[in-house]
Write a protein that holds these residues in place. Sequence first.
Motif, short mmCIF file in Angstrom:
data_model
loop_
_atom_site.label_atom_id
_atom_site.label_comp_id
_atom_site.label_asym_id
_atom_site.label_seq_id
_atom_site.Cartn_x
_atom_site.Cartn_y
_atom_site.Cartn_z
N UNK A 343 47.03 -101.38 -75.33
CA UNK A 343 45.57 -101.53 -74.63
C UNK A 343 45.36 -103.04 -74.30
N UNK A 344 46.12 -103.96 -75.02
CA UNK A 344 45.90 -105.43 -74.65
C UNK A 344 46.73 -105.75 -73.25
N UNK A 345 47.67 -105.17 -73.14
CA UNK A 345 48.44 -105.29 -71.98
C UNK A 345 47.75 -104.54 -70.58
N UNK A 346 47.27 -103.55 -70.79
CA UNK A 346 46.48 -102.71 -69.96
C UNK A 346 45.44 -103.48 -69.37
N UNK A 347 44.42 -104.11 -70.29
CA UNK A 347 43.48 -104.71 -69.94
C UNK A 347 43.67 -106.09 -69.11
N UNK A 348 44.76 -106.89 -69.65
CA UNK A 348 45.13 -107.93 -69.08
C UNK A 348 45.53 -107.59 -67.83
N UNK A 349 46.49 -106.78 -67.41
CA UNK A 349 46.95 -106.41 -66.29
C UNK A 349 45.97 -105.84 -65.22
N UNK A 350 45.08 -105.22 -65.73
CA UNK A 350 44.00 -104.62 -64.91
C UNK A 350 43.35 -106.02 -64.36
N UNK A 351 43.00 -107.02 -65.40
CA UNK A 351 42.10 -107.91 -64.56
C UNK A 351 42.82 -109.06 -63.82
N UNK A 352 44.33 -109.27 -64.01
CA UNK A 352 44.92 -109.99 -62.94
C UNK A 352 44.93 -109.21 -61.92
N UNK A 353 45.47 -107.93 -61.77
CA UNK A 353 45.61 -107.28 -60.54
C UNK A 353 44.18 -107.15 -59.59
N UNK A 354 42.94 -106.96 -60.52
CA UNK A 354 41.72 -107.02 -59.89
C UNK A 354 41.36 -108.39 -59.11
N UNK A 355 41.91 -109.75 -59.59
CA UNK A 355 41.83 -110.86 -59.15
C UNK A 355 42.49 -111.02 -57.98
N UNK A 356 43.82 -110.58 -57.87
CA UNK A 356 44.83 -110.46 -56.95
C UNK A 356 44.21 -109.54 -55.84
N UNK A 357 43.71 -108.41 -55.96
CA UNK A 357 43.09 -107.65 -55.12
C UNK A 357 41.82 -108.26 -54.10
N UNK A 358 41.07 -108.84 -55.04
CA UNK A 358 39.77 -109.59 -54.55
C UNK A 358 40.23 -110.49 -53.42
#
Length: 417
Positions: A343-358
């Motif tokens: 879970x921790x990896x998933x949320x952290x990865x999602x957050x980093x991916x979201x910033x990258x995408x933005x």
Amino acid sequence: MSTVAWIAVGSLAAWGWLLLGQGFFWRTDQRLPAREDATAGEGSRYDDRGRDHRGRPEDADHDDPKRWPSVALVVPARDEAAVLPESLPSLLAQVYPGRAEIFLIDDGSEDGTGRLARELSARYGGLPLTVATPGEPEPGWTGKLWALRHGIALARARDPEYLLLTDADIAHEPDSLRELVVAARTHELDLVSQMARLRVASAWEKLVVPAFVYFFSQLYPFRWINSPGARTTAAAGGCVLLRTEAAERARVPESIRQAVIDDVSLARAVRHSGGRIWLGLAERVDSVRSYPRLADLWRMVSRSAYAQLRHNPLLLVLTVAGLAVVYLAPPVAFCAGVFGEDTAAGWLGFAAWAVMTGTYLPMLRYYRLSPWLAPLLPFTALLYLLMTVDSAVQHYRGRGAAWKGRTYTRPETAPDP
């Protein structure tokens, strides 16, 4: 937390820095400097396109050729017959009040580039065109800079105040030269460069090309370059307006004669000699060269990627590791959360991916492409990682930076003789 989660923490921290601490590289608002009315107190008469309420340009009453500096347009060309019919007429058609002429340097072409250039000039008229051939480069020179040397030497015989160095695949709107000169004179700049809008027609171009500009601006944030006293320095070789005096002071192109990444080397030479430079994204300057296949784009990137790393194996390892952590780790961590119950990896990865995408969305908007391409940036980064490794492999195989039949085994700035 798991190892994957900790790597995701590092990636998210890196993206926090890139978002706020890397010169806002992801913004696309660095465009040609706005005009300023020469008459004090009357700047409000003109809009951001430099036109008054009747749509007339700011300098409509100042078209006396004597008021405008002379300009020589220097175009190095090697086997460019495929693109000249789209690009050269745009230079011939430049609407410029002062004296301007074109010097196209046919660098050993085998496809009739020089002959076609003369035919286009006869057909379209416009600015005077001189076609010349410099012969094979002397030892220690790259082909493009050898051609520029010959073209600049011919141009200096006409004593121009400015040189417009533009590639043979670049098309300009009719007022491009005029706007470049106005920007240079208004803001007292020695070098004004615009990164031409590259072609994005094929599927591979849409996937790879905007990322090319995105990564370039990440390495060389335009805001930092354009700040007075900045240390970060770069230019875009497709469109460079250079004050002749600044070129002479910087000993251009002799001082950079071995550079494959000639635009960055040119900007550094001008800045180190005390010149003021500016770099931004173009609105009305476009590349007409097509890269329909991945192989075409691969060659474009890999020919100079390792030269960008100064042929340093340690920098190569650090670059590969950095690309992996910053661009590849977020989707890997997200998948670990979704499919591996981390879970921790998933949320952290999602957050980093979201910033990258933005951060990628503004570049896609600039290229008028779908925002749905933004989440694919990690895949594009993987391609660039492989292109960089391939560039190093080709270098150590002795092929160096190969381009249009020439190979440069040590493409770096030559030392002073």
